[in-house]
Motif scaffolding. Structure first.
Motif, short mmCIF file in Angstrom:
data_model
loop_
_atom_site.label_atom_id
_atom_site.label_comp_id
_atom_site.label_asym_id
_atom_site.label_seq_id
_atom_site.Cartn_x
_atom_site.Cartn_y
_atom_site.Cartn_z
N ARG A 119 0.85 -1.19 0.00
CA ARG A 119 0.00 0.00 0.00
C ARG A 119 0.89 1.24 0.00
NH1 ARG A 119 -3.97 0.25 4.79
NH2 ARG A 119 -4.46 2.20 3.72
N PRO A 120 1.37 1.65 -1.15
CA PRO A 120 2.29 2.81 -1.17
C PRO A 120 1.61 4.12 -0.79
CG PRO A 120 1.75 2.11 -3.40
CD PRO A 120 1.20 1.06 -2.48
N THR A 121 0.28 4.19 -0.97
CA THR A 121 -0.39 5.44 -0.59
C THR A 121 -0.39 5.67 0.91
OG1 THR A 121 -2.49 4.24 -0.61
CG2 THR A 121 -1.88 5.41 -2.62
N ALA A 122 -0.31 4.57 1.70
CA ALA A 122 -0.30 4.73 3.15
C ALA A 122 1.01 5.34 3.63
CB ALA A 122 -0.53 3.37 3.83
N LEU A 123 2.10 5.23 2.84
CA LEU A 123 3.37 5.81 3.26
C LEU A 123 3.34 7.33 3.19
CD1 LEU A 123 5.89 3.39 1.53
CD2 LEU A 123 5.12 3.38 3.90
N LEU A 124 2.43 7.89 2.40
CA LEU A 124 2.35 9.34 2.29
C LEU A 124 1.69 9.98 3.49
CD1 LEU A 124 1.30 9.61 -1.45
CD2 LEU A 124 3.58 9.77 -0.47
N HIS A 125 0.94 9.21 4.27
CA HIS A 125 0.25 9.73 5.45
C HIS A 125 0.95 9.19 6.69
CE1 HIS A 125 -2.96 11.05 2.81
NE2 HIS A 125 -2.93 9.83 2.26
N PRO A 126 1.74 9.99 7.39
CA PRO A 126 2.44 9.48 8.59
C PRO A 126 1.46 9.06 9.67
CG PRO A 126 2.60 11.87 8.45
CD PRO A 126 1.97 11.41 7.17
N ARG A 127 1.85 8.00 10.35
CA ARG A 127 0.99 7.50 11.44
C ARG A 127 1.05 8.42 12.63
NH1 ARG A 127 2.65 1.05 11.42
NH2 ARG A 127 2.05 0.62 9.25
N ARG A 128 -0.10 8.72 13.21
CA ARG A 128 -0.17 9.56 14.40
C ARG A 128 0.12 8.73 15.64
NH1 ARG A 128 -5.71 12.75 14.25
NH2 ARG A 128 -4.74 13.58 16.16
#
Length: 356
Positions: A119-128
């Motif tokens: 899921r490369p799109t998830a790497l653009l949103h840093p985990r809180r």
């Protein structure tokens, strides 16, 4: 009797919920219990990845950690050649599914690690970070009781003691201020800035609003001559392109568009070539294709008399010397005034010099 019936398939189709579609694929979904890999639809239905790249990505995703995923290693287990596998890996790397990272080992050796992200799109949103549970407020400490001196017993009567100076009254200690902990005000957490998507689909989804269609071009005045010429053009179109056979209603509806082309000084052969060249196969709706091409390929209006006059005014002027006829030899020569040509002038000058 010679046709074999697959009873297992018939039974599975009977268990599919809902009515079966009359066309398209019918899914028979059986749950997996072992040896399966979860693949997202963003990869399986990627609009910009080839089927080879999707298959290679699924193959890599199903392999365990540490498996070889180079071009030669994949070519040894796949039917595709090394060139197609290398092209598929470049596609996956361009869309963020595959990354090659150079790393240095403690021994100093530099290696290249191949990283695959499902899921490369998830790497653009840093985990809180996970929020800590609220701590309970500490109870307020109870005030320390002031000790009260016990009553003193009366001494037995005896000789009177010598008078003593009364001690100064002891001052009570000042109360110590107690700090009551209060909950810190909550700091509003700013939402993460929206990041750009990894890829933007080139084809809009079916639910996207569509732009209104442009109307069919209309002439400034549909004269009887234009109407007859456009009707004859559309009625004769099937002789040059048999797939463009139109009905009478289609001809009447398309006449204003052809009249607008004729009004703009377009020749009939040019109109026919623009409307019938390279049609799709098979052509199901010729009238719709003609409507689209008449609207989108409309030529510009020819320049008017005023535009041509303005063009002539700005055009550079050149002075042209007119032709004259020699009075002696009748030879044509350029000169602003009539007279003699150059040869006659030289002959006259020689005679005048000889006579002098």
């Amino acid at each position: 009797m010679d046709t074999q019936q697959n009873t297992a398939l018939t039974r599975a189709l009977a268990e599919v919920p809902g009515p079966l579609p009359t066309s398209g694929v019918i899914h028979i979904t059986l749950p997996h219990t072992d040896r399966f890999t979860v693949v997202g639809n963003h990869l399986a239905q990627h609009p910009d990845l080839s089927c080879t790249a999707v298959g290679i990505a699924v193959r890599i995703q199903s392999l365990p950690q540490g498996a070889k995923v180079g071009v030669k290693a994949l070519a040894a287990h796949c039917k595709e050649g090394e060139k197609r596998i290398a092209a598929a890996l470049r596609e996956l790397e361009a869309h963020g599914y595959l990354r090659r990272v150079r790393d240095r080992l403690p021994s100093g050796r530099i290696i290249t690690r191949t990283v695959f992200c499902n899921r490369p799109t998830a790497l653009l949103h840093p985990r809180r970070p996970a929020e800590a549970p609220p701590q309970p407020a500490k109870p307020e400490p109870a005030p320390t009781p002031t000790p009260v001196p016990a009553p003193m017993q009366q001494p037995a009567p005896g000789p009177a003691p010598a008078p003593m100076q009364e001690p100064a009254p002891a001052q009570e200690p000042a109360p110590v201020p107690v700090c009551i902990p209060t909950a810190a005000p909550e700091v509003p957490v700013a939402p993460p800035a929206p990041s750009a998507p990894l890829f933007v689909p080139r084809v809009p989804p079916p639910t996207a609003p569509k732009a209104p269609r442009r109307p069919l071009p209309q002439p400034s005045e549909l004269t009887p001559e234009l109407d007859r010429a456009a009707t004859a053009f559309l009625s004769d179109l099937h002789r040059h392109a048999p797939q463009f056979t139109l009905s009478e209603d289609d001809v009447r509806r398309l006449v204003p568009g052809v009249a607008a082309w004729l009004e703009r000084a377009a020749r009939p052969d040019a109109i026919r070539r623009a409307l019938t060249d390279d049609p799709p196969h098979p052509l199901k709706h010729p009238a719709k294709l003609l409507t689209y091409r008449l609207t989108e390929l409309l030529p510009p209006a020819p320049p008017g008399v005023d535009a041509l006059a303005a063009l002539d005014r700005h055009r550079p002027r050149f002075t042209v010397t007119p032709f004259q006829t020699c009075e002696d030899c009748d030879r044509a020569f350029r000169s602003p005034a009539p007279g003699h040509c150059r040869d006659c002038r030289e002959t006259r000058a020689a005679y005048a010099q000889a006579a002098a």
